[in-house]
Scaffold this motif. Structure first.
Motif, PDB file in Angstrom:
ATOM      1  N   VAL A  21      20.204 -36.629  11.101  1.00 33.85           N
ATOM      2  CA  VAL A  21      19.595 -37.878  11.570  1.00 33.85           C
ATOM      3  C   VAL A  21      18.293 -38.051  10.802  1.00 33.85           C
ATOM      4  N   LEU A  22      18.228 -39.111   9.992  1.00 32.21           N
ATOM      5  CA  LEU A  22      17.050 -39.419   9.193  1.00 32.21           C
ATOM      6  C   LEU A  22      16.406 -40.681   9.733  1.00 32.21           C
ATOM      7  N   ALA A  23      15.080 -40.759   9.669  1.00 30.62           N
ATOM      8  CA  ALA A  23      14.387 -41.941  10.171  1.00 30.62           C
ATOM      9  C   ALA A  23      13.362 -42.414   9.138  1.00 30.62           C
ATOM     10  N   TYR A  24      13.238 -43.732   9.040  1.00 31.90           N
ATOM     11  CA  TYR A  24      12.311 -44.381   8.113  1.00 31.90           C
ATOM     12  C   TYR A  24      11.587 -45.498   8.858  1.00 31.90           C
ATOM     13  N   ILE A  25      10.326 -45.752   8.488  1.00 31.91           N
ATOM     14  CA  ILE A  25       9.581 -46.860   9.076  1.00 31.91           C
ATOM     15  C   ILE A  25       9.119 -47.805   7.978  1.00 31.91           C
ATOM     16  N   SER A  26       8.833 -49.027   8.404  1.00 31.15           N
ATOM     17  CA  SER A  26       8.345 -50.035   7.476  1.00 31.15           C
ATOM     18  C   SER A  26       7.459 -51.007   8.247  1.00 31.15           C
ATOM     19  N   GLY A  27       6.401 -51.463   7.597  1.00 29.76           N
ATOM     20  CA  GLY A  27       5.555 -52.485   8.193  1.00 29.76           C
ATOM     21  C   GLY A  27       6.042 -53.883   7.882  1.00 29.76           C
ATOM     22  N   ASP A  28       6.822 -54.010   6.790  1.00 22.80           N
ATOM     23  CA  ASP A  28       7.265 -55.341   6.363  1.00 22.80           C
ATOM     24  C   ASP A  28       8.785 -55.496   6.314  1.00 22.80           C
ATOM     25  N   GLY A  29       9.533 -54.447   6.619  1.00 23.12           N
ATOM     26  CA  GLY A  29      10.989 -54.510   6.583  1.00 23.12           C
ATOM     27  C   GLY A  29      11.573 -54.409   5.194  1.00 23.12           C
ATOM     28  N   THR A  30      10.723 -54.156   4.199  1.00 25.34           N
ATOM     29  CA  THR A  30      11.182 -54.067   2.814  1.00 25.34           C
ATOM     30  C   THR A  30      10.861 -52.708   2.194  1.00 25.34           C
ATOM     31  N   THR A  31       9.653 -52.229   2.383  1.00 25.99           N
ATOM     32  CA  THR A  31       9.211 -50.961   1.825  1.00 25.99           C
ATOM     33  C   THR A  31       9.311 -49.898   2.920  1.00 25.99           C
ATOM     34  N   TRP A  32      10.127 -48.887   2.688  1.00 28.09           N
ATOM     35  CA  TRP A  32      10.415 -47.881   3.707  1.00 28.09           C
ATOM     36  C   TRP A  32       9.745 -46.559   3.381  1.00 28.09           C
ATOM     37  N   GLU A  33       9.274 -45.865   4.415  1.00 30.01           N
ATOM     38  CA  GLU A  33       8.683 -44.543   4.270  1.00 30.01           C
ATOM     39  C   GLU A  33       9.435 -43.576   5.163  1.00 30.01           C
ATOM     40  N   ALA A  34       9.799 -42.429   4.603  1.00 31.63           N
ATOM     41  CA  ALA A  34      10.543 -41.424   5.358  1.00 31.63           C
ATOM     42  C   ALA A  34       9.635 -40.732   6.368  1.00 31.63           C
ATOM     43  N   LEU A  35      10.185 -40.457   7.537  1.00 31.27           N
ATOM     44  CA  LEU A  35       9.449 -39.714   8.565  1.00 31.27           C
ATOM     45  C   LEU A  35       9.846 -38.248   8.498  1.00 31.27           C
ATOM     46  N   PRO A  36       8.935 -37.342   8.830  1.00 31.06           N
ATOM     47  CA  PRO A  36       7.567 -37.550   9.279  1.00 31.06           C
ATOM     48  C   PRO A  36       6.699 -38.058   8.139  1.00 31.06           C
ATOM     49  N   ASP A  37       5.602 -38.746   8.521  1.00 29.31           N
ATOM     50  CA  ASP A  37       4.778 -39.414   7.528  1.00 29.31           C
ATOM     51  C   ASP A  37       3.381 -39.636   8.079  1.00 29.31           C
ATOM     52  N   VAL A  38       2.433 -39.760   7.177  1.00 24.87           N
ATOM     53  CA  VAL A  38       1.110 -40.250   7.534  1.00 24.87           C
ATOM     54  C   VAL A  38       1.084 -41.701   7.094  1.00 24.87           C
ATOM     55  N   TYR A  39       0.952 -42.597   8.062  1.00 26.79           N
ATOM     56  CA  TYR A  39       1.060 -44.040   7.840  1.00 26.79           C
ATOM     57  C   TYR A  39      -0.209 -44.693   8.362  1.00 26.79           C
ATOM     58  N   ASN A  40      -0.974 -45.292   7.474  1.00 29.73           N
ATOM     59  CA  ASN A  40      -2.247 -45.942   7.841  1.00 29.73           C
ATOM     60  C   ASN A  40      -3.166 -45.002   8.623  1.00 29.73           C
ATOM     61  N   GLY A  41      -3.259 -43.737   8.195  1.00 32.94           N
ATOM     62  CA  GLY A  41      -4.143 -42.766   8.837  1.00 32.94           C
ATOM     63  C   GLY A  41      -3.584 -42.140  10.106  1.00 32.94           C
ATOM     64  N   SER A  42      -2.357 -42.479  10.451  1.00 29.42           N
ATOM     65  CA  SER A  42      -1.731 -41.926  11.647  1.00 29.42           C
ATOM     66  C   SER A  42      -0.522 -41.091  11.261  1.00 29.42           C
ATOM     67  N   SER A  43      -0.361 -39.991  11.958  1.00 25.27           N
ATOM     68  CA  SER A  43       0.791 -39.118  11.737  1.00 25.27           C
ATOM     69  C   SER A  43       1.922 -39.570  12.664  1.00 25.27           C
ATOM     70  N   ILE A  44       3.089 -39.831  12.088  1.00 26.57           N
ATOM     71  CA  ILE A  44       4.241 -40.269  12.869  1.00 26.57           C
ATOM     72  C   ILE A  44       5.371 -39.262  12.682  1.00 26.57           C
ATOM     73  N   VAL A  45       5.897 -38.778  13.793  1.00 23.97           N
ATOM     74  CA  VAL A  45       7.033 -37.856  13.777  1.00 23.97           C
ATOM     75  C   VAL A  45       8.125 -38.411  14.678  1.00 23.97           C
ATOM     76  N   TYR A  46       9.316 -37.875  14.542  1.00 23.67           N
ATOM     77  CA  TYR A  46      10.411 -38.282  15.415  1.00 23.67           C
ATOM     78  C   TYR A  46      11.187 -37.071  15.894  1.00 23.67           C
ATOM     79  N   THR A  47      11.738 -37.206  17.072  1.00 24.75           N
ATOM     80  CA  THR A  47      12.651 -36.219  17.634  1.00 24.75           C
ATOM     81  C   THR A  47      13.809 -36.998  18.248  1.00 24.75           C
ATOM     82  N   TYR A  48      14.900 -36.314  18.482  1.00 21.95           N
ATOM     83  CA  TYR A  48      16.051 -36.999  19.068  1.00 21.95           C
ATOM     84  C   TYR A  48      16.893 -36.029  19.868  1.00 21.95           C
ATOM     85  N   LYS A  49      17.683 -36.601  20.735  1.00 19.98           N
ATOM     86  CA  LYS A  49      18.701 -35.877  21.486  1.00 19.98           C
ATOM     87  C   LYS A  49      19.790 -36.898  21.759  1.00 19.98           C
TER      88      LYS A  49
END
Length: 134
Positions: free
Chosen positions: A72-100
């Motif tokens: 399970v891979l996750a990506y985020i985008s602020g504009d729906g065009t440029t994607w960043e893979a998670l985990p990531d530091v995005y605009n000074g914030s650390s974003i992680v994901y977990t799932y079940k």
């Protein structure tokens, strides 16, 4: 002389038989699944204990089998065009994901561990990479 010629013909004949064999690889293609959704800025909830913001996203596509076998891979985008893979530091914030099974969680906090404001609207892309257990 005839014996040498006959031996050469036999060797060439055997060589062509052996080189005529070829390996075949049969691969079964298992398709991946891509799910796109968005996370509204109002969806984030604050956890006082961990000092993080989190959002719970219902993902019925992540079933028990997916949870145990697939990726399970996750990506985020602020504009729906440029994607960043998670985990990531995005605009000074650390974003992680977990799932079940049935759910995927995003968590966000300052990259230094400090509490930050929740992000604005984000786009999220989840890719379920099918695999076969051995």
């Amino acid at each position: 002389m005839k014996t040498k010629l006959l031996l050469a013909v036999l060797v060439l004949g055997l060589g062509s038989l052996v080189s005529g064999c070829k390996k075949e690889y049969i691969t079964q293609e298992i398709p991946n699944i891509t799910i796109q959704t968005s996370v509204a800025s109002t969806a984030w909830q604050y956890d006082q204990t961990t000092k993080t913001y989190y959002v719970q996203i219902n993902m019925p596509e992540i079933n028990e089998s997916t949870n145990q076998t697939d990726g399970v891979l996750a990506y985020i985008s602020g504009d729906g065009t440029t994607w960043e893979a998670l985990p990531d530091v995005y605009n000074g914030s650390s974003i992680v994901y977990t799932y079940k099974p049935g759910v995927l969680y995003l968590e966000i906090q300052g990259a230094t561990g400090a509490t930050v404001d929740p992000p604005g609207d984000l786009y999220l892309k989840i890719v379920l990479v099918a695999s076969q257990a051995e």
